[in-house]
Design a protein around this motif. Structure first.
Motif, short mmCIF file in Angstrom:
data_model
loop_
_atom_site.label_atom_id
_atom_site.label_comp_id
_atom_site.label_asym_id
_atom_site.label_seq_id
_atom_site.Cartn_x
_atom_site.Cartn_y
_atom_site.Cartn_z
N SER A 193 0.89 -1.05 -0.14
CA SER A 193 -0.09 -0.13 -0.23
C SER A 193 0.90 1.00 0.04
N ASP A 195 0.93 3.62 1.99
CA ASP A 195 1.22 4.02 3.21
C ASP A 195 2.74 3.28 3.37
N SER A 196 2.43 2.00 3.28
CA SER A 196 3.56 1.12 3.69
C SER A 196 4.90 1.26 2.68
N ARG A 199 6.55 3.69 4.84
CA ARG A 199 7.11 3.29 6.00
C ARG A 199 8.26 2.30 5.70
N VAL A 207 5.25 -1.42 9.17
CA VAL A 207 4.49 -2.12 8.04
C VAL A 207 3.71 -3.23 8.64
N SER A 210 0.36 -2.44 9.45
CA SER A 210 -0.94 -2.12 8.53
C SER A 210 -1.99 -3.00 8.65
N ASP A 212 -3.89 -2.85 6.07
CA ASP A 212 -4.34 -3.10 4.79
C ASP A 212 -4.35 -4.64 4.52
N ASP A 215 -1.12 -5.70 2.44
CA ASP A 215 -0.01 -5.84 3.47
C ASP A 215 -0.05 -6.77 4.32
#
Length: 428
Positions: A193, A195-196, A199, A207, A210, A212, A215
């Motif tokens: 993702s 975001d990750s 990260r 991570v 997460s 997600d 993820d």
RNA sequence: GCGGUAUUGGUGAAGUUUGGUUAACACACCGGAUUGUGGUUCCGGCAUGCGUGGGUUCGAGUCCCACAUACCGCCCCA
């Protein structure tokens, strides 16, 4: 409606302060048994106190700090959490010195501030109750801190908690694991993702946290930090587990649990609850861990520490959701009914005399009719209603009624003003 | 920081789809039911105003825009 409180703040009214006082009272009692004493530190600190300790890449520092420049151009931050300020005070007051007993155990309760989007149980000004213990590397201290947390929750009537523990190991562990984790995740970079992706290099451990789904698939196959523990870190973690078992404190190991703040190492833990009051699934109500190195980071000697923080707003939501009964801490012993203007001074004198005898007493201040006053006495749950009208004024007496039993008696006013306890002993 | 929903009296709220005089109902509160007694019952009173500011319209709580706040989700966390 012109003025409204700042976004993310709350007015706590008497109906709620009752609950707060109950919670705070219990916390003080529990902490006293564990020999933690209260420490009060400023609600704001120099920006660096938090930026140095929480980690430059942490969300708290990068976007949640409530900071500003004061008139002296000092960079000030409203404290977003309790630990850094306590550690700063610990160092500044040289509490690491030999004259203080180790471990040095303190607790705090007070407001914290984070600039974020408010939701229920999540405010910009919120409150935490927390503890910190300095000066021992022994796993027994980790366990003591966990035990206080659990005991606290138990006293609050929260029994159904899940204790998750993990270890972040020492510096060597973290370095090794970080490398391994990045090596594992990098080939999947494009599938992570957004975001990750960020990260991954800023703080790869995050991570693991997460939510997600995509993820999560990678996280399942990720290397476990538990396989990278140095012998010392492993020994520490093993002993923590042994001692938790010795205390019959149930726990589960969650190797993917991480921390939003960078200063943690070795043992970390969270008390979680599954309550509708806090949303779906398990929610953390109390979280903490060990932070060896934080004292030296803030200019003190090498001295270890361990602590936790508990969110009061969340706790209260939880307690209310679980139907915990809050005792009425301010029952009304006596309500004075005065009939006619002539009774005004007399009722005031009696109310005051009762308070002097340590009874909670109140009266009517709106010159209302007897019927309305009696209704109020009932509504306020008064144990006794005392009446002074023309009859009583003439004979210097007062009418006393037990509201629960309905028993009533007329006695000289002096009996009530000198020894109300004796009067009511006769009509119960 | 991003997305969504909402905002009517002291409180819970109906009304907003189909814009049209008097903003439903309930709770709470206040007053009364032969003059000094409570929790029941009955009667009466209680929003010149619909988050704030603009706009559209002959006319807006009802439509449009902006802002504020709350709540939900994301992020993150207590």
């Amino acid at each position: 409606m012109r003025y409204q409180r700042p976004k993310g703040t709350a007015d706590t009214l008497p109906a709620d302060t009752r609950h707060w006082q109950y919670v705070e009272g219990i916390a003080r009692d529990v902490f006293a048994k564990y020999r933690f004493e209260e420490i009060r530190t400023p609600m704001f600190e120099n920006f660096e106190v938090f930026s140095r300790t929480s980690g430059d890449t942490s969300d708290i520092v990068t976007k949640e700090m409530y900071d500003f420049k004061d008139k002296g151009d000092r960079h000030i931050t409203l404290r977003p959490e309790g630990t850094a300020g306590v550690v700063r005070a610990f160092v500044e007051n040289k509490l690491y010195g030999p004259e203080t007993q180790k471990p040095y155990k303190v607790y705090y309760m007070g407001p914290m501030f984070r600039y974020e989007r408010p939701q229920s149980g999540r405010l910009r000004e919120f409150h935490q109750i927390g503890v910190e213990a300095f000066g021992s590397d022994e796993p027994a201290l980790d366990v003591e801190v966990i035990a206080v947390g659990r005991d606290l929750l138990k006293h609050f009537g929260i029994d159904n908690v899940r204790l998750a523990v993990n270890t972040l190991g020492d510096q060597q562990t973290r370095d090794d694991y970080r490398k391994a984790l990045v090596a594992y995740l990098e080939p999947h970079y494009e599938e992570l993702s957004d975001d990750s992706k960020t990260r991954l290099y800023k703080n790869p451990l995050r991570v693991l946290d997460s939510k997600d789904e995509q993820d999560q698939k990678f996280v399942e196959g990720a290397p476990s930090i538990l396989d990278y523990l140095t012998p010392e870190a492993q020994a520490h973690f093993d002993e923590v587990q042994n001692l938790l078992k010795a205390l019959d404190i149930p726990f589960e190991i969650d190797p993917t649990m991480v921390r939003g703040l960078d200063y943690y190492n070795h043992t970390i833990f969270e008390f979680m609850v599954n309550s509708k009051a806090l949303g779906h699934g398990y929610t953390t109500i109390c979280a903490g861990g060990r932070y060896n190195g934080l004292v030296s980071e803030l200019g003190g000697p090498e001295m270890s520490g361990v602590g936790f923080g508990m969110g009061v707003e969340r706790l209260l939501l939880l307690m209310q959701g679980e139907g915990v009964a809050f005792p009425d801490q301010h029952p009304l012993d006596a309500y004075l009914v005065g009939i006619g203007e002539g009774a005004n001074a007399a009722t005031l004198q009696v109310v005051q005399a009762l308070r002097g005898q340590d009874f909670a007493a109140d009266r009517d201040y709106l010159a209302r009719k007897p019927k309305a006053q009696f209704k109020t006495a009932d509504k306020l749950n008064a144990k006794y209603t005392l009446t002074i009208g023309e009859e009583e004024l003439k004979t210097n007496t007062i009418h006393v009624k037990n509201m629960a039993s309905g028993n009533e008696v007329t006695v000289p006013v002096a009996n009530v003003t000198s020894d109300f306890a004796a009067v009511i002993a006769n009509i119960d």
